[in-house]
Design an enzyme around this catalytic site. Structure first.
Site, PDB file in Angstrom:
ATOM      1  N   TYR A 123       2.981  -7.017  -6.153  1.00  0.00           N
ATOM      2  CA  TYR A 123       4.101  -6.411  -5.429  1.00  0.00           C
ATOM      3  C   TYR A 123       5.440  -6.944  -5.937  1.00  0.00           C
ATOM      4  O   TYR A 123       6.382  -6.171  -6.168  1.00  0.00           O
ATOM      5  CB  TYR A 123       3.939  -6.716  -3.938  1.00  0.00           C
ATOM      6  CG  TYR A 123       5.040  -6.180  -3.052  1.00  0.00           C
ATOM      7  CD1 TYR A 123       4.985  -4.891  -2.539  1.00  0.00           C
ATOM      8  CD2 TYR A 123       6.140  -6.979  -2.710  1.00  0.00           C
ATOM      9  CE1 TYR A 123       5.992  -4.399  -1.708  1.00  0.00           C
ATOM     10  CE2 TYR A 123       7.150  -6.499  -1.892  1.00  0.00           C
ATOM     11  CZ  TYR A 123       7.066  -5.203  -1.388  1.00  0.00           C
ATOM     12  OH  TYR A 123       8.064  -4.728  -0.590  1.00  0.00           O
TER      13      TYR A 123
ATOM     14  N   SER B 294       4.446  -9.570   7.637  1.00  0.00           N
ATOM     15  CA  SER B 294       4.384  -8.113   7.717  1.00  0.00           C
ATOM     16  C   SER B 294       3.204  -7.650   8.559  1.00  0.00           C
ATOM     17  O   SER B 294       3.319  -6.728   9.370  1.00  0.00           O
ATOM     18  CB  SER B 294       4.293  -7.529   6.304  1.00  0.00           C
ATOM     19  OG  SER B 294       4.332  -6.124   6.336  1.00  0.00           O
TER      20      SER B 294
ATOM     21  N   THR C 194       0.821  -1.217   0.000  1.00  0.00           N
ATOM     22  CA  THR C 194       0.000   0.000   0.000  1.00  0.00           C
ATOM     23  C   THR C 194       0.853   1.265   0.000  1.00  0.00           C
ATOM     24  O   THR C 194       0.640   2.182  -0.801  1.00  0.00           O
ATOM     25  CB  THR C 194      -0.923   0.016   1.230  1.00  0.00           C
ATOM     26  OG1 THR C 194      -1.641  -1.209   1.297  1.00  0.00           O
ATOM     27  CG2 THR C 194      -1.894   1.178   1.168  1.00  0.00           C
ATOM     28  N   THR C 195       1.815   1.343   0.902  1.00  0.00           N
ATOM     29  CA  THR C 195       2.642   2.544   1.039  1.00  0.00           C
ATOM     30  C   THR C 195       3.391   2.847  -0.255  1.00  0.00           C
ATOM     31  O   THR C 195       3.469   4.005  -0.689  1.00  0.00           O
ATOM     32  CB  THR C 195       3.632   2.372   2.206  1.00  0.00           C
ATOM     33  OG1 THR C 195       2.896   2.138   3.414  1.00  0.00           O
ATOM     34  CG2 THR C 195       4.497   3.603   2.381  1.00  0.00           C
TER      35      THR C 195
ATOM     36  N   HIS D 237      -8.804   0.064   2.225  1.00  0.00           N
ATOM     37  CA  HIS D 237      -8.577  -1.369   2.414  1.00  0.00           C
ATOM     38  C   HIS D 237      -9.896  -2.141   2.332  1.00  0.00           C
ATOM     39  O   HIS D 237      -9.908  -3.362   2.531  1.00  0.00           O
ATOM     40  CB  HIS D 237      -7.953  -1.631   3.789  1.00  0.00           C
ATOM     41  CG  HIS D 237      -6.523  -1.176   3.915  1.00  0.00           C
ATOM     42  ND1 HIS D 237      -5.560  -1.453   2.971  1.00  0.00           N
ATOM     43  CD2 HIS D 237      -5.899  -0.473   4.897  1.00  0.00           C
ATOM     44  CE1 HIS D 237      -4.411  -0.935   3.359  1.00  0.00           C
ATOM     45  NE2 HIS D 237      -4.581  -0.340   4.516  1.00  0.00           N
TER      46      HIS D 237
END
Length: 309
Positions: A207, A149, A62-63, A119
């Site tokens: 990702y 994580s 997300t970041t 989210h």
């Protein structure tokens, strides 16, 4: 609202020493505070046709995607030496729907920024998001690294040591679908099915693919959002400058991300930057854990073609 909360199933995570209690709202787990925000967003939020939603399950990239999207969308106003990303945590640059509805509505009135993060699972998005035909970017990640994580993020937020918060217990609960906005596999499948129906409006980013080739994926992201890089920009290395700016190595070493905390929830900025490594799960998983999660994901994602292992 209080009466509704009383009717929802609750679960207190054993590994959190009683510090996390999830509520099951619309078939996914979330906190009491977020139930209120999610309900309000679903009831009142009016999406703009030009909106761009950055969607994800927690701890899946997300970041990083928010940073890339913000830098791409605002590059005509800021370059890599003047961008707010240098002085503000990205989560303050791109507001989250279920926690910062007032800021999003203010942006609609006074700003041209089209970005909104969430989210929320796809079926729980406000109806206006689907009806407005705005664009959705969805990022997902290897489930094993997500579990690790997710565990460390919550553990640090609760100020618990690894000894006080057994990873094995957190793993078991994740496998049961007990996680923020979870189950994780349902979250992904919801957006994946929607992307098949609306491929021109929903972009899937993995990702691990971003890690392998950030330049090509940043270019794809820019084109999808409607902010493509010109030939002149490509020649001048603008894409590479943005991917370098938004890299974990750079962002995690910015002073703003080593100190301070975000405006909503008060979580320390540094907790959003842990390792960003592929395969970190190998440090934590036993062979039995690996076999269990692989079997579970094979069952849940059968027929989708998605790879989370």
């Amino acid at each position: 609202m209080e009466e509704m909360l009383k009717t929802l199933p609750q679960h207190t995570c054993s590994w959190s020493k009683g510090k996390i209690t999830f509520y099951k709202y619309q078939n996914y787990w979330t906190s009491q505070q977020l139930v209120v925000g999610e309900h309000l967003a679903q009831q009142t939020f009016k999406a703009e046709p030009t909106g761009i939603f950055l969607c994800s399950s927690p701890k899946t990239g997300t970041t990083w995607v928010k940073s890339l999207a913000f830098a791409i969308v605002t590059r005509q106003k800021f370059d890599v030496s003047t961008t707010p990303l240098l002085t503000k945590n990205v989560h303050e640059c791109v507001p989250i729907l279920e926690r910062e509805l007032d800021i999003i509505e203010e942006n609609h009135k006074n700003s041209s920024l089209p970005l909104v993060a969430t989210h929320l699972p796809y079926p729980s998005l406000p109806e206006s998001v689907i009806a407005s035909n705005c664009k959705i970017v969805y990022v997902y990640r290897n489930i094993k690294d997500v579990i690790v994580s997710h565990y460390h993020f919550l553990r640090k937020a609760l100020n618990l040591t690894c000894e006080d918060a057994p990873f094995e217990e957190a793993f078991e609960e994740f496998c049961q679908g007990i996680s923020g906005y979870g189950p994780y596999w349902d979250h992904i499948i919801g957006y994946w099915k929607a992307s098949l129906e609306r491929p021109d409006r929903i972009l899937f980013l993995k990702y691990e693919d971003l890690k392998k080739d950030p330049t090509s994926n940043a270019k794809k992201l820019a084109e999808f959002m409607g902010y493509p890089f010109s030939a002149e920009e490509e020649k001048a290395g603008v894409i590479e400058k943005i991917t370098t700016l938004c890299s974990f190595e750079n962002m995690s070493n910015l002073e703003v991300n080593k100190t301070g905390s975000i405006r909503v929830g008060g979580l320390e900025n540094k907790h959003y930057f842990r390792k960003a490594e592929d395969g970190d799960w190998r440090t934590y998983f036993t062979n039995e854990m690996k076999e269990k999660i692989d079997k579970l994901i094979d069952e849940k994602l059968n027929g989708t073609g998605l790879i989370l292992k």
